[in-house]
Design a protein around this motif. Structure first.
Motif, short mmCIF file in Angstrom:
data_model
loop_
_atom_site.label_atom_id
_atom_site.label_comp_id
_atom_site.label_asym_id
_atom_site.label_seq_id
_atom_site.Cartn_x
_atom_site.Cartn_y
_atom_site.Cartn_z
N UNK A 1 0.83 -1.21 0.00
CA UNK A 1 0.00 0.00 0.00
C UNK A 1 0.86 1.26 0.00
N UNK A 2 2.00 1.18 0.67
CA UNK A 2 2.91 2.33 0.69
C UNK A 2 3.44 2.60 -0.71
N UNK A 3 3.89 1.55 -1.39
CA UNK A 3 4.38 1.72 -2.76
C UNK A 3 3.28 2.25 -3.68
N UNK A 4 2.07 1.73 -3.51
CA UNK A 4 0.95 2.18 -4.36
C UNK A 4 0.59 3.64 -4.11
N UNK A 5 0.92 4.16 -2.93
CA UNK A 5 0.58 5.55 -2.62
C UNK A 5 1.52 6.54 -3.32
N UNK A 6 2.64 6.06 -3.84
CA UNK A 6 3.57 6.92 -4.56
C UNK A 6 2.97 7.25 -5.94
N UNK A 7 2.91 8.54 -6.29
CA UNK A 7 2.35 8.91 -7.60
C UNK A 7 3.12 8.22 -8.73
N UNK A 8 2.38 7.63 -9.64
CA UNK A 8 2.98 6.96 -10.79
C UNK A 8 3.25 5.48 -10.58
N UNK A 9 3.07 5.00 -9.37
CA UNK A 9 3.28 3.57 -9.10
C UNK A 9 1.92 2.94 -8.84
#
Length: 99
Positions: A73-81
């Motif tokens: 979820x942390x990675x998905x919260x990064x714009x563009x990922x």
């Protein structure tokens, strides 16, 4: 690329596309419908479709496994990922807490 007209208008592009369609209508195929070459192309098209389907299934499995990892979820919260990129990052990094 230097010779390519970068300012191609929609009207001109449509005109060029219509010319190509006219040429396609009057041209003859290089191979008969039942030729070996056509069969090879059909075979490779079926193989490509199968591989694309398999790849999509693998990505779905990767995402479902990655969703169990809290950092997903942390990675998905990064714009563009998105989910796919996040799953790939987690797969590549492995246990990144040891870094």
């Amino acid at each position: 690329m230097k010779q390519t007209n970068k300012r191609l208008s929609k009207t001109k592009a449509t005109g060029e596309a219509e010319k190509l369609l006219k040429f396609a209508e009057i041209s003859y195929p290089a191979a008969d419908v039942d030729s070996v070459q056509v069969e090879k192309v059909r075979y490779y098209c079926r193989q490509l479709i199968t591989l694309i389907t398999f790849k999509e299934q693998l990505f779905k499995k990767m995402i479902s496994v990655a969703e169990q990892i809290p950092e997903f979820k942390i990675f998905c919260s990064v714009p563009g990922i998105g989910p796919q990129s996040a799953a790939q990052l987690l797969g590549e990094l492995g246990d990144y807490s040891t870094l």
